[in-house]
Motif scaffolding. Structure first.
Motif, PDB file in Angstrom:
ATOM      1  N   UNK A 194      -6.819  -3.937 -54.958  1.00  0.00           N
ATOM      2  CA  UNK A 194      -7.514  -5.035 -54.273  1.00  0.00           C
ATOM      3  C   UNK A 194      -6.555  -5.837 -53.405  1.00  0.00           C
ATOM      4  N   UNK A 195      -5.363  -6.091 -53.904  1.00  0.00           N
ATOM      5  CA  UNK A 195      -4.386  -6.826 -53.113  1.00  0.00           C
ATOM      6  C   UNK A 195      -4.054  -6.074 -51.831  1.00  0.00           C
ATOM      7  N   UNK A 196      -3.916  -4.754 -51.939  1.00  0.00           N
ATOM      8  CA  UNK A 196      -3.665  -3.944 -50.746  1.00  0.00           C
ATOM      9  C   UNK A 196      -4.810  -4.023 -49.746  1.00  0.00           C
ATOM     10  N   UNK A 197      -6.036  -3.917 -50.222  1.00  0.00           N
ATOM     11  CA  UNK A 197      -7.188  -4.022 -49.330  1.00  0.00           C
ATOM     12  C   UNK A 197      -7.253  -5.407 -48.685  1.00  0.00           C
ATOM     13  N   UNK A 198      -6.968  -6.435 -49.491  1.00  0.00           N
ATOM     14  CA  UNK A 198      -7.031  -7.797 -48.952  1.00  0.00           C
ATOM     15  C   UNK A 198      -6.025  -7.982 -47.824  1.00  0.00           C
ATOM     16  N   UNK A 199      -4.800  -7.520 -48.023  1.00  0.00           N
ATOM     17  CA  UNK A 199      -3.781  -7.696 -46.999  1.00  0.00           C
ATOM     18  C   UNK A 199      -4.172  -6.995 -45.709  1.00  0.00           C
ATOM     19  N   UNK A 200      -4.711  -5.805 -45.816  1.00  0.00           N
ATOM     20  CA  UNK A 200      -5.143  -5.083 -44.623  1.00  0.00           C
ATOM     21  C   UNK A 200      -6.307  -5.806 -43.940  1.00  0.00           C
ATOM     22  N   UNK A 201      -7.212  -6.337 -44.742  1.00  0.00           N
ATOM     23  CA  UNK A 201      -8.408  -6.964 -44.173  1.00  0.00           C
ATOM     24  C   UNK A 201      -8.085  -8.300 -43.523  1.00  0.00           C
ATOM     25  N   UNK A 202      -7.227  -9.071 -44.134  1.00  0.00           N
ATOM     26  CA  UNK A 202      -6.954 -10.410 -43.608  1.00  0.00           C
ATOM     27  C   UNK A 202      -5.830 -10.425 -42.573  1.00  0.00           C
ATOM     28  N   UNK A 203      -4.830  -9.565 -42.723  1.00  0.00           N
ATOM     29  CA  UNK A 203      -3.676  -9.594 -41.814  1.00  0.00           C
ATOM     30  C   UNK A 203      -3.751  -8.568 -40.694  1.00  0.00           C
ATOM     31  N   UNK A 204      -4.533  -7.520 -40.887  1.00  0.00           N
ATOM     32  CA  UNK A 204      -4.596  -6.453 -39.882  1.00  0.00           C
ATOM     33  C   UNK A 204      -6.049  -6.009 -39.678  1.00  0.00           C
ATOM     34  N   UNK A 205      -6.904  -6.978 -39.473  1.00  0.00           N
ATOM     35  CA  UNK A 205      -8.334  -6.672 -39.369  1.00  0.00           C
ATOM     36  C   UNK A 205      -8.641  -5.694 -38.239  1.00  0.00           C
ATOM     37  N   UNK A 207      -6.792  -3.338 -36.948  1.00  0.00           N
ATOM     38  CA  UNK A 207      -6.141  -2.026 -37.025  1.00  0.00           C
ATOM     39  C   UNK A 207      -7.128  -0.965 -37.479  1.00  0.00           C
ATOM     40  N   UNK A 208      -6.703   0.288 -37.289  1.00  0.00           N
ATOM     41  CA  UNK A 208      -7.571   1.380 -37.735  1.00  0.00           C
ATOM     42  C   UNK A 208      -7.773   1.310 -39.241  1.00  0.00           C
ATOM     43  N   UNK A 209      -6.695   0.980 -39.967  1.00  0.00           N
ATOM     44  CA  UNK A 209      -6.810   0.862 -41.423  1.00  0.00           C
ATOM     45  C   UNK A 209      -7.692  -0.327 -41.793  1.00  0.00           C
ATOM     46  N   UNK A 210      -7.511  -1.459 -41.101  1.00  0.00           N
ATOM     47  CA  UNK A 210      -8.299  -2.646 -41.418  1.00  0.00           C
ATOM     48  C   UNK A 210      -9.788  -2.419 -41.218  1.00  0.00           C
TER      49      UNK A 210
END
Length: 554
Positions: A194-205, A207-210
């Motif tokens: 969840x922490x990994x998903x959160x960082x991608x969602x909030x910091x790299x929305x 991006x392809x990963x976000x």
């Protein structure tokens, strides 16, 4: 005609005039003569253009300005510096080139550009001959570092995207690992994902990963809630409760509908798991904990509204066992249900009024069933020959339920069970409320203490005979007592009589001495016989014996 100047006289200095004779040792004073000062040097437009071209070519980082000027050592220095930069920068990494390296390289480019331009002001370049060609070439080659920067930035962006996709894969791998573990063991792993998903969602929305994270979160919820999907409702309670805490890690606005996705499923799991646990009434914490959690967490849910009905079904299903082979077990279970329901209604939870009312009604029903079950349990114990347990059960019934219609019969069972403990044959048939009959049994007391006589058989009851206070004393021996007890005509012995139907009667004194317990007397009650008994005391003992009727005069 040609005109010539006359030759100077012999004594005349040929160098006379405004300038001194160079061959003369004489020179005028310093203040009178100085060499001419040349005019100040100013670069021509072509020279300035040439210098600018060389400096601009050096700005490309390739040292081409030095190459044009045939300064190979300086050009080599430029190539080494640029090579070092390329070694540091390539391959492109997400973090890019360290800022110190970039700053140092830019300072270096400025230095070589200025140095090359200054040198080119006074030094012609062999090629190209035309200065404007060099300037044009410099402008074109400036696109090399600019284009390189653009290409590098694109490569760095791709490296960042690759890195972020790698982080997404790491989170996905954590979920896959946790799926194969028990939830308690997997919980930290789920948290890390969840922490990994959160960082991608909030910091790299962007991006392809976000952009893939929302779909991953939906899959994450499905994975954690797999026990619910499989119908393992008890096992699903803890994971679903955990999913309700996800907004503590990822803001609810980012989760959207997922923020409330577990609610209905958790309420259903609490109901479906809590119902059999409640019905089991095994005294475990789970017997009421699921219903408590349901009523507390979702007081207005449709599932919470079903709790009273589930409790009522548990009571009714258990009460049906009162007529089965184990009414005692059913009664004990009903008692636990009463406690469980009372716990639900007594707790200061946020419940709807109709739920509380319905639960109290269920509790009243269960309480009434316990009353009926206690009597049924005592009868069952008596029928199975467990007279000690039957006596205790019926005694508690008599004490606890004085207004119950079966109270009188329960008292008969207490008496019969007490006699049957001494003489099992007395318990072969259950006692009844039958009274009276054609056979009279008289009990006479020849002892200084009052006696209570219990009887069962064709009838069941209890007879109290007062103490004999008129010279009645304990006998020394049994033989003496049998010979003369109750035979003194001068003594008015206390006595009591009871009528019973014909049949076998089992008689026992209730208040006997514990050190000398009496035995049960078995009597065949027949209408044509006299049935008289005398109670006497031998020292501390209190036995009684049948007094033979006096002989009939012939």
């Amino acid at each position: 005609m040609a005109v010539t100047e006359p030759a100077p006289a012999a004594d005349q200095n040929p160098y006379s005039g405004p300038y001194p004779d160079p061959h003369s040792a004489w020179s005028p004073p310093a203040e009178q003569w100085a060499p001419p000062v040349p005019p100040p040097w100013r670069p021509t437009a072509a020279e300035r253009l040439r210098a600018a071209a060389v400096g601009a070519l050096n700005l490309s980082g390739l040292g081409l300005g030095y190459v044009m000027a045939r300064r190979w050592v300086a050009a080599g220095v430029c190539w080494v510096a640029t090579g070092i930069l390329l070694l540091v920068a390539l391959p492109a990494r997400p973090e890019g080139v360290p800022g110190g390296v970039v700053a140092a390289y830019l300072v270096f480019l400025v230095i070589v550009a200025v140095h090359g331009a200054v040198r080119a002001l006074r030094t012609p370049v062999p090629w190209p001959r035309q200065t404007w060609v060099a300037a044009a070439l410099a402008l074109v080659l400036l696109a090399v570092p600019a284009g390189g920067a653009v290409l590098y930035d694109d490569a760095r962006s791709n490296a960042v995207q690759t890195m972020l996709l790698g982080r997404l894969k790491q989170a996905d791998d954590l979920v896959a690992t946790a799926r194969a573990q028990s939830f308690d063991n997997a919980r930290p792993t789920y948290g890390a994902a969840l922490t990994g998903y959160r960082d991608l969602l909030t910091d790299h929305r962007g991006s392809r990963a976000g952009k893939l994270v929302p779909d991953r979160l939906a899959a994450f919820y499905q994975t954690v809630a797999a026990p619910f999907t499989d119908g393992r409702f008890c096992e699903a309670v803890t994971p679903l409760a955990y999913l309700r805490t996800v907004p503590d890690t990822i803001p609810a606005r980012e989760l959207g509908s997922l923020a409330t996705w577990p609610d209905d499923r958790l309420a259903t799991s609490l109901l479906r798991c809590g119902t059999p646990a409640f019905e089991a009434a095994d005294g475990s914490p789970g017997a009421t904990s699921y219903f408590k959690q349901l009523i507390t967490t979702f007081p207005s849910s449709a599932q919470a509204a079903q709790v009273p009905a589930a409790a009522a079904a548990a009571v009714d299903g258990t009460a049906a066992g009162l007529t089965g082979p184990d009414p005692c077990g059913a009664t004990a279970k009903l008692r636990k249900l009463v406690t469980q329901i009372s716990n639900l209604t007594a707790a200061p939870w946020n419940q709807a009024a109709d739920q509380t009312t319905a639960l109290k009604k269920d509790s009243d029903t269960a309480t009434h069933d316990v009353e009926s079950g206690t009597f049924a349990c005592g009868k069952n114990q008596y029928a199975k020959g467990d007279f000690d347990a039957a006596g205790k059960t019926m005694q508690s019934f008599v004490t606890d339920y004085p207004k119950n219609p079966d109270n009188a019969l329960a008292g008969k069972y207490v008496i019969a069970a007490q006699i049957a403990q001494k003489e099992p044959a007395a318990g072969k048939q259950p006692p009844t409320l039958a009274t009276g009959g054609s056979v009279t049994i008289t009990i006479t007391n020849d002892s200084p203490v009052a006696v209570d006589i219990l009887y069962t058989g064709s009838a069941t009851g209890k007879v109290h005979v007062d103490a004999c206070t008129s010279s009645c004393v304990a006998y020394r021996t049994t033989q003496e007592a049998k010979a003369i007890s109750c035979a003194d005509a001068s003594i008015d012995y206390p006595h009591a009589s009871v009528t019973v139907p014909p049949g076998t009667v089992y008689i026992l004194e209730d208040n006997f001495s514990s050190s000398n317990p009496p035995k049960v007397i078995t009597e065949q009650a027949t209408p044509d016989e006299t049935h008289d008994f005398c109670a006497y005391q031998i020292d501390p003992l209190s036995p009684f014996t049948h007094v033979p009727p006096p002989p009939v005069a012939g």
